[in-house]
Scaffold this active site. Sequence first.
Site, PDB file in Angstrom:
ATOM      1  CE  LYS A   1      -3.760  -2.479   2.101  1.00 35.52           C
ATOM      2  NZ  LYS A   1      -4.318  -3.063   3.307  1.00 35.52           N
TER       3      LYS A   1
ATOM      4  CD  GLN B   1      -3.378  -4.684   6.511  1.00 33.38           C
ATOM      5  OE1 GLN B   1      -3.247  -3.736   5.747  1.00 33.38           O
ATOM      6  NE2 GLN B   1      -4.040  -5.771   6.154  1.00 33.38           N
TER       7      GLN B   1
ATOM      8  CG  ASP C   1     -10.280  -0.914   5.008  1.00 34.15           C
ATOM      9  OD1 ASP C   1     -10.161  -1.278   3.828  1.00 34.15           O
ATOM     10  OD2 ASP C   1      -9.877  -1.587   5.981  1.00 34.15           O
TER      11      ASP C   1
END
Length: 295
Positions: free
Chosen positions: A51, A95, A118
């Site tokens: 990322k 994450q 997200d």
Amino acid sequence: MKLIEGKPIAEIVYAECLQSFEKLKAAGHLPGLAVVLVGEDPASQAYVGSKERKCQELGMHSVKIEKPADTTQEELHAVIDELNADEAIHGILVQLPLPDHLDEDQVILRIDPAKDVDGLHPVNIGKLAMDDPTGFAPCTPSGCQRMLIESGIETSGKDVVIVGRSLLVGKSLALLMMGKRKGGNATVTVAHSRTKNLAELTRRADILVAAIGIPHFIGKEHVKPGAVVIDVGINRIDDPTAKKGSRLVGDVDFDAVAETCEAITPVPGGVGRMTIAMLMANTIRACELRAGLAD
Ligand code: NAD
């Protein structure tokens, strides 16, 4: 059989990102993504690394925050609060999975929904359910939908069966595909671990999506001839013939299913490629929305 590969479709998304990026830059805005990693899980470290690299490739501002595995809930909330207040940051990604002692739901709730790229905050899940385009949809399901759109696969009025009901993938994809926007308007059935007569159900699907987490679970018996198959699964299995002694496979028994389906995504090189692309797209859109430059 047509192979639906992730890379060329991800490139289309990146080209759009660059276009939006140039417009933002010209107006004095630089999109910024913060990725928070707690602990030292090697798979999570690899995801976070890719990322960060992609942000750098696109010229975006990127921040990686690494915290030890024994970080407390309060310490993690403090990190999120700081990022919520940081003007240079438009997207925050924590994450997952987090270490067991941390409450993931509370962490997600702490993120400013306008920075939740997200797409897992209840506000964004709610907007997804309401077909409200100002929200962010989770990246993997958005990536699956984009693959169908770019491959010219009609979804309107089609029977879609999704195996897997996680919020991260199955449930969110169901909302997207039954929604009224492009790549939606499908008749969606969601199957899960308690579903009876699974193969009977999945054989009705014009488009079958596997998001289960069990290697090669979906076989030829689950697939109607001529169906489109999207394999979200990423599973590492032992393979003494491979250099590392293991390799990645999907939830679909690719070789068997490829014989009967019309189109299929490979693993690796399929949906996985799309997840990061959609994260970048969401971050750039978060910046556009804040700047008042969103279409
Ligand atoms: P999860 O464990 O949260 O959910 C799995 C789902 O499968 C559950 O809803 C469960 O009910 C269902 N299931 C389990 N056993 C079943 C059975 N026997 N019959 C029918 N349904 C069954 O997993 P997840 O986070 O949704 O991920 C699913 C897979 O997708 C995993 O392999 C994961 O690694 C992969 N994944 C890939 C990406 C990507 O970028 N490509 C992103 C997220 C997850």
